[in-house]
Design an enzyme around this catalytic site. Structure first.
Site: not given
Length: 198
Positions: A117, A124-125, A134
């Protein structure tokens, strides 16, 4: 920030004293109400190089704006140097934080072509730029589990622990403590230039 506190205090005094001026009874305001003393730290991003992922980048930034109070992500104005550069390339998504709130994000087409997605990738980044590592392997409920949650995972929002960590990362910046310094006995995130490949 002091102006807002002083203005709030002055308003409270006027509210409490106004009934006395007009013959009423003064009543104290509830003490449990939180006093807002600072605004979110503003970070700008330049998604001009994000190609077909521009709307995903804007939506990823909006996810963080909805999720935390101590930091706000906004597109950089024309000619303004941005804290965060977002680029599209054919590799795997990754982030290169240079310090807390600064760095470069790559929205890699390799993960998109595999079915991940785009908004989750973007959020996330951006999470890495906001100081999050992470958390792999991890469940879909963890934004920072990244690709380990699989292509079926479309959760775009950080969980409570991830939100709290970002709030804590930027709380020192709002209180005036320099980045990378200790605040309330907790060491702050140190500036870094480490490539985080997801």
């Amino acid at each position: 920030m002091r102006i807002r506190t002083l203005t709030g205090s002055l308003a409270a005094v006027l509210v409490l004293s106004s009934p006395l001026l007009w013959g009423g009874q003064a009543v104290a305001a509830p003490s449990g109400a939180p006093e807002q003393t600072s605004a979110a730290r503003l970070l700008t991003y330049d998604a001009g190089g994000s190609a077909e992922f521009r709307s995903a980048v804007d939506r990823g930034a909006a996810v963080w704006n909805e999720s935390v109070d101590t930091v706000e992500l906004r597109p950089a104005a024309s000619g303004q140097r941005a804290n965060i550069r977002v680029l599209a390339d054919n590799g795997w998504p990754r982030a290169l934080p240079t310090s807390l709130g600064n760095g470069t994000v790559y929205i890699g087409r390799q993960a998109v072509n595999q079915g991940y997605d785009t908004v989750r990738i973007s959020a996330h980044e951006l999470g890495h730029i906001l100081g999050l590592p992470d958390r792999k392997p991890g469940p879909c409920s963890s934004l920072m589990s990244g690709s380990s949650a699989g292509t079926a995972c479309t959760n775009r929002y950080p969980n409570a622990a991830e939100r709290a960590e970002v709030e804590d990362n930027f709380a020192g910046a709002l209180s005036g403590a320099p980045e990378g310094t200790e605040r309330a006995g907790v060491p702050g995130p140190a500036p870094r230039a480490v490539l985080i490949r997801d």
